[in-house]
Design a protein around this motif. Structure first.
Motif, PDB file in Angstrom:
ATOM      1  N   ASP A 134       0.830  -1.206   0.000  1.00  0.00           N
ATOM      2  CA  ASP A 134       0.000   0.000   0.000  1.00  0.00           C
ATOM      3  C   ASP A 134       0.867   1.259   0.000  1.00  0.00           C
ATOM      4  OD1 ASP A 134      -2.289  -1.526  -0.022  1.00  0.00           O
ATOM      5  OD2 ASP A 134      -2.646  -1.382   2.139  1.00  0.00           O
ATOM      6  N   ILE A 135       1.998   1.215   0.709  1.00  0.00           N
ATOM      7  CA  ILE A 135       2.901   2.374   0.720  1.00  0.00           C
ATOM      8  C   ILE A 135       3.458   2.641  -0.671  1.00  0.00           C
ATOM      9  CG2 ILE A 135       5.180   3.163   1.497  1.00  0.00           C
ATOM     10  CD1 ILE A 135       4.545   1.839   4.187  1.00  0.00           C
ATOM     11  N   ILE A 136       3.844   1.599  -1.365  1.00  0.00           N
ATOM     12  CA  ILE A 136       4.393   1.772  -2.711  1.00  0.00           C
ATOM     13  C   ILE A 136       3.347   2.386  -3.636  1.00  0.00           C
ATOM     14  CG2 ILE A 136       5.237   0.512  -4.733  1.00  0.00           C
ATOM     15  CD1 ILE A 136       6.631  -1.403  -2.731  1.00  0.00           C
ATOM     16  N   LYS A 137       2.098   1.946  -3.508  1.00  0.00           N
ATOM     17  CA  LYS A 137       1.024   2.552  -4.301  1.00  0.00           C
ATOM     18  C   LYS A 137       0.871   4.028  -3.963  1.00  0.00           C
ATOM     19  CE  LYS A 137      -1.644  -1.759  -4.587  1.00  0.00           C
ATOM     20  NZ  LYS A 137      -2.888  -2.454  -4.130  1.00  0.00           N
ATOM     21  N   THR A 138       0.943   4.359  -2.674  1.00  0.00           N
ATOM     22  CA  THR A 138       0.783   5.755  -2.255  1.00  0.00           C
ATOM     23  C   THR A 138       1.945   6.605  -2.736  1.00  0.00           C
ATOM     24  OG1 THR A 138      -0.424   5.016  -0.289  1.00  0.00           O
ATOM     25  CG2 THR A 138       0.414   7.272  -0.271  1.00  0.00           C
ATOM     26  N   THR A 167       1.109   7.546  -6.212  1.00  0.00           N
ATOM     27  CA  THR A 167      -0.114   8.303  -6.483  1.00  0.00           C
ATOM     28  C   THR A 167      -0.304   9.529  -5.599  1.00  0.00           C
ATOM     29  OG1 THR A 167      -1.375   6.872  -4.965  1.00  0.00           O
ATOM     30  CG2 THR A 167      -1.289   6.224  -7.294  1.00  0.00           C
ATOM     31  N   ASN A 168       0.247   9.500  -4.394  1.00  0.00           N
ATOM     32  CA  ASN A 168       0.083  10.625  -3.462  1.00  0.00           C
ATOM     33  C   ASN A 168       1.335  10.771  -2.607  1.00  0.00           C
ATOM     34  OD1 ASN A 168      -0.977  12.686  -1.881  1.00  0.00           O
ATOM     35  ND2 ASN A 168      -2.096  11.287  -0.540  1.00  0.00           N
ATOM     36  N   PRO A 169       2.472  11.120  -3.237  1.00  0.00           N
ATOM     37  CA  PRO A 169       3.749  11.114  -2.516  1.00  0.00           C
ATOM     38  C   PRO A 169       3.865  12.156  -1.414  1.00  0.00           C
ATOM     39  CG  PRO A 169       4.003  12.077  -4.698  1.00  0.00           C
ATOM     40  CD  PRO A 169       2.626  11.491  -4.658  1.00  0.00           C
ATOM     41  N   ALA A 170       2.933  13.109  -1.346  1.00  0.00           N
ATOM     42  CA  ALA A 170       2.959  14.090  -0.259  1.00  0.00           C
ATOM     43  C   ALA A 170       2.268  13.573   0.998  1.00  0.00           C
ATOM     44  CB  ALA A 170       2.303  15.397  -0.706  1.00  0.00           C
ATOM     45  N   SER A 171       1.748  12.360   0.956  1.00  0.00           N
ATOM     46  CA  SER A 171       1.029  11.798   2.104  1.00  0.00           C
ATOM     47  C   SER A 171       1.926  11.726   3.337  1.00  0.00           C
ATOM     48  CB  SER A 171       0.517  10.402   1.755  1.00  0.00           C
ATOM     49  OG  SER A 171      -0.049   9.776   2.898  1.00  0.00           O
ATOM     50  N   PHE A 208       8.023   6.523   5.586  1.00  0.00           N
ATOM     51  CA  PHE A 208       8.616   7.128   4.396  1.00  0.00           C
ATOM     52  C   PHE A 208       8.119   8.562   4.216  1.00  0.00           C
ATOM     53  CE2 PHE A 208       8.721   2.600   3.718  1.00  0.00           C
ATOM     54  CZ  PHE A 208       9.917   2.364   3.061  1.00  0.00           C
ATOM     55  N   GLN A 209       8.990   9.384   3.654  1.00  0.00           N
ATOM     56  CA  GLN A 209       8.584  10.739   3.269  1.00  0.00           C
ATOM     57  C   GLN A 209       9.315  11.130   1.993  1.00  0.00           C
ATOM     58  OE1 GLN A 209       9.585  14.456   5.495  1.00  0.00           O
ATOM     59  NE2 GLN A 209       7.380  14.635   5.738  1.00  0.00           N
ATOM     60  N   VAL A 210       8.640  11.936   1.166  1.00  0.00           N
ATOM     61  CA  VAL A 210       9.195  12.335  -0.119  1.00  0.00           C
ATOM     62  C   VAL A 210       9.497  13.826  -0.115  1.00  0.00           C
ATOM     63  CG1 VAL A 210       8.749  12.534  -2.603  1.00  0.00           C
ATOM     64  CG2 VAL A 210       8.021  10.494  -1.354  1.00  0.00           C
ATOM     65  N   THR A 211      10.693  14.183  -0.545  1.00  0.00           N
ATOM     66  CA  THR A 211      11.083  15.570  -0.772  1.00  0.00           C
ATOM     67  C   THR A 211      10.828  15.896  -2.236  1.00  0.00           C
ATOM     68  OG1 THR A 211      12.821  15.358   0.875  1.00  0.00           O
ATOM     69  CG2 THR A 211      12.978  17.234  -0.621  1.00  0.00           C
ATOM     70  N   ASN A 212      10.291  17.109  -2.510  1.00  0.00           N
ATOM     71  CA  ASN A 212       9.886  17.503  -3.862  1.00  0.00           C
ATOM     72  C   ASN A 212       8.848  16.527  -4.420  1.00  0.00           C
ATOM     73  OD1 ASN A 212      11.736  19.682  -3.971  1.00  0.00           O
ATOM     74  ND2 ASN A 212      13.373  18.287  -4.540  1.00  0.00           N
ATOM     75  N   PRO A 213       7.752  16.317  -3.687  1.00  0.00           N
ATOM     76  CA  PRO A 213       6.781  15.317  -4.137  1.00  0.00           C
ATOM     77  C   PRO A 213       5.994  15.717  -5.373  1.00  0.00           C
ATOM     78  CG  PRO A 213       5.942  16.482  -2.233  1.00  0.00           C
ATOM     79  CD  PRO A 213       7.359  16.926  -2.412  1.00  0.00           C
ATOM     80  N   LYS A 262      13.976  22.495 -10.325  1.00  0.00           N
ATOM     81  CA  LYS A 262      13.185  21.347  -9.897  1.00  0.00           C
ATOM     82  C   LYS A 262      14.046  20.092  -9.874  1.00  0.00           C
ATOM     83  CE  LYS A 262       9.547  19.174  -8.593  1.00  0.00           C
ATOM     84  NZ  LYS A 262       9.020  19.404  -7.242  1.00  0.00           N
ATOM     85  N   GLU A 263      14.150  19.481  -8.698  1.00  0.00           N
ATOM     86  CA  GLU A 263      14.917  18.266  -8.545  1.00  0.00           C
ATOM     87  C   GLU A 263      13.995  17.062  -8.635  1.00  0.00           C
ATOM     88  OE1 GLU A 263      16.778  18.590  -4.778  1.00  0.00           O
ATOM     89  OE2 GLU A 263      18.236  20.089  -5.415  1.00  0.00           O
ATOM     90  N   LYS A 264      14.588  15.912  -8.929  1.00  0.00           N
ATOM     91  CA  LYS A 264      13.839  14.675  -8.914  1.00  0.00           C
ATOM     92  C   LYS A 264      13.409  14.382  -7.479  1.00  0.00           C
ATOM     93  CE  LYS A 264      14.244   9.847 -10.403  1.00  0.00           C
ATOM     94  NZ  LYS A 264      15.151   8.826 -10.993  1.00  0.00           N
ATOM     95  N   ALA A 265      12.244  13.819  -7.330  1.00  0.00           N
ATOM     96  CA  ALA A 265      11.745  13.487  -6.003  1.00  0.00           C
ATOM     97  C   ALA A 265      12.711  12.532  -5.297  1.00  0.00           C
ATOM     98  CB  ALA A 265      10.363  12.859  -6.105  1.00  0.00           C
ATOM     99  N   ARG A 266      12.896  12.750  -3.987  1.00  0.00           N
ATOM    100  CA  ARG A 266      13.760  11.901  -3.169  1.00  0.00           C
ATOM    101  C   ARG A 266      12.926  11.302  -2.044  1.00  0.00           C
ATOM    102  NH1 ARG A 266      16.559  16.587  -3.123  1.00  0.00           N
ATOM    103  NH2 ARG A 266      16.348  16.794  -0.859  1.00  0.00           N
ATOM    104  N   VAL A 267      13.084  10.007  -1.833  1.00  0.00           N
ATOM    105  CA  VAL A 267      12.352   9.343  -0.770  1.00  0.00           C
ATOM    106  C   VAL A 267      13.315   9.031   0.369  1.00  0.00           C
ATOM    107  CG1 VAL A 267      12.620   7.064  -1.874  1.00  0.00           C
ATOM    108  CG2 VAL A 267      10.828   7.406  -0.157  1.00  0.00           C
ATOM    109  N   SER A 268      12.881   9.348   1.580  1.00  0.00           N
ATOM    110  CA  SER A 268      13.654   9.081   2.790  1.00  0.00           C
ATOM    111  C   SER A 268      12.889   8.115   3.684  1.00  0.00           C
ATOM    112  CB  SER A 268      13.942  10.381   3.552  1.00  0.00           C
ATOM    113  OG  SER A 268      14.761  11.243   2.792  1.00  0.00           O
ATOM    114  N   LEU A 269      13.605   7.518   4.615  1.00  0.00           N
ATOM    115  CA  LEU A 269      13.012   6.517   5.498  1.00  0.00           C
ATOM    116  C   LEU A 269      13.460   6.767   6.931  1.00  0.00           C
ATOM    117  CD1 LEU A 269      11.583   3.791   6.140  1.00  0.00           C
ATOM    118  CD2 LEU A 269      13.707   2.648   5.464  1.00  0.00           C
ATOM    119  N   MET A 270      12.492   6.742   7.851  1.00  0.00           N
ATOM    120  CA  MET A 270      12.798   6.792   9.278  1.00  0.00           C
ATOM    121  C   MET A 270      12.429   5.459   9.902  1.00  0.00           C
ATOM    122  SD  MET A 270      11.799   9.532  12.267  1.00  0.00           S
ATOM    123  CE  MET A 270      10.053   9.171  12.327  1.00  0.00           C
TER     124      MET A 270
END
Length: 325
Positions: free
Chosen positions: A147-151, A154-158, A185-190, A215-223
């Protein structure tokens, strides 16, 4: 020169110098700090494999790949020559049968005899079962990571992109309740945003214009949040596993890798690990190696250990730490 690994060494030093002496579940004894954190920028391809002791980095990646299958029997791990989970079912077998079988003989029987493995090799509904096959009260299985991968697509600012293994109803069935229990997970520049509108609507008059002028490519981070962590033995593995997961998810959703942030609750060093920790603290760390992914992957279930190549790893010699069960 300050290197990322100094954070880990500073944490270990702080635990030993100022930690609280505690009696723990295993009876071994620990010195512990409560509430700790580490932060690693992995955007340049760095992979957090400690250099102050040699770590066989494929083992935690294989463990993570096993978690992602949703399986819970150590047979699959042993086939891959991963023995880090044997202690718990082995202890249960010895206690219930009275047979003080040697570990290697026990492992060989798990691999060779599927009936024996089914009875004695299962860990209960641990980690991957909860991550990928959480059983709801409606009888439906929930794939939290799927479900996270789908989000992310489709909605990376979630702000709801997280999964965890702390299923209260299943805790007493697990060989070990989850230590690394929450991944977020969180996305920078979503997405593209109207900076002028944001700036004009700000009651404080923040100047946001130009912040994303290029504009940079979106970056995903993980806590990663852990309730309890064996700092000498477990934490180095947990960092590698989480970083590998972050790279896999970034690959699937076509984003760059950002940061790995780690936070710990009871962050401890076992008393019989102190001598090894002091040896490790006496060593000078080296730069993290780099991780390369060899191919584009579309499905989280399709990754294999051969997809991971670590370059430039130059560790000090191995330090043996016993496992507290």
């Amino acid at each position: 020169m300050t290197l990322p690994e100094h954070q880990y060494l500073d944490l270990m030093r702080d635990i030993l110098e100022t930690g609280d002496l505690r009696i723990d579940r295993t009876g071994t004894g620990t010195v512990a700090k409560f509430g700790t954190a580490l932060r690693f920028d992995l955007s340049d391809g760095s992979f957090p494999v400690l250099s102050t002791k040699k770590i066989f980095w494929k083992l935690p990646i294989k463990e993570m790949l096993w978690f992602l299958t949703g399986k819970t029997n150590i047979r699959d791990l042993l086939i891959e020559n991963v023995r880090i989970w044997t202690d718990w079912p082995l202890a249960k077998y010895r206690k219930e049968t009275g047979h003080q079988i040697e570990q290697r003989e026990f492992e060989d029987k798990i691999v060779a005899d599927t009936d024996f493995a089914e009875k004695w090799g299962d860990l209960g509904p641990v980690y991957g079962k909860q991550w990928r096959k959480w059983m709801g009260p409606d009888g439906k299985e929930y794939d939290q990571l799927g479900d996270i991968i789908k989000t992310l697509k489709t909605n990376p600012a979630s702000r709801r992109m997280l999964f965890h293994g702390w299923n209260v109803a299943d805790l007493d069935k697990m060989a070990l309740p989850p230590c690394h229990l929450l991944y977020q997970f969180q996305v920078t520049n979503p997405a593209e945003v109207n900076l002028e509108a944001l700036s004009s609507n700000s009651s404080l008059g923040w100047s946001l214009l130009g912040r994303n002028s290029v504009k940079e490519k979106a970056r995903v981070s993980l806590m990663l949040t852990q309730r309890s962590v064996d700092s000498a033995l477990g934490l180095p593995f947990n960092l590698i596993g989480a970083a590998a997961l972050l790279h896999m998810v970034a690959n699937i959703v076509d984003m760059d890798v950002g940061e790995l942030i780690w936070s710990g609750g009871d962050t401890h060093v076992y008393l019989d690990h102190i001598e090894g920790c002091l040896t490790q603290l006496s060593r000078e760390p080296r730069p993290f190696p780099k991780l390369k992914s060899l191919r584009k992957v579309d499905n989280i279930d399709d990754f294999r250990i051969e997809d991971f190549v670590v370059e430039g790893y130059d560790p000090h010699p191995i330090i043996e730490f016993p496992v507290a069960v």
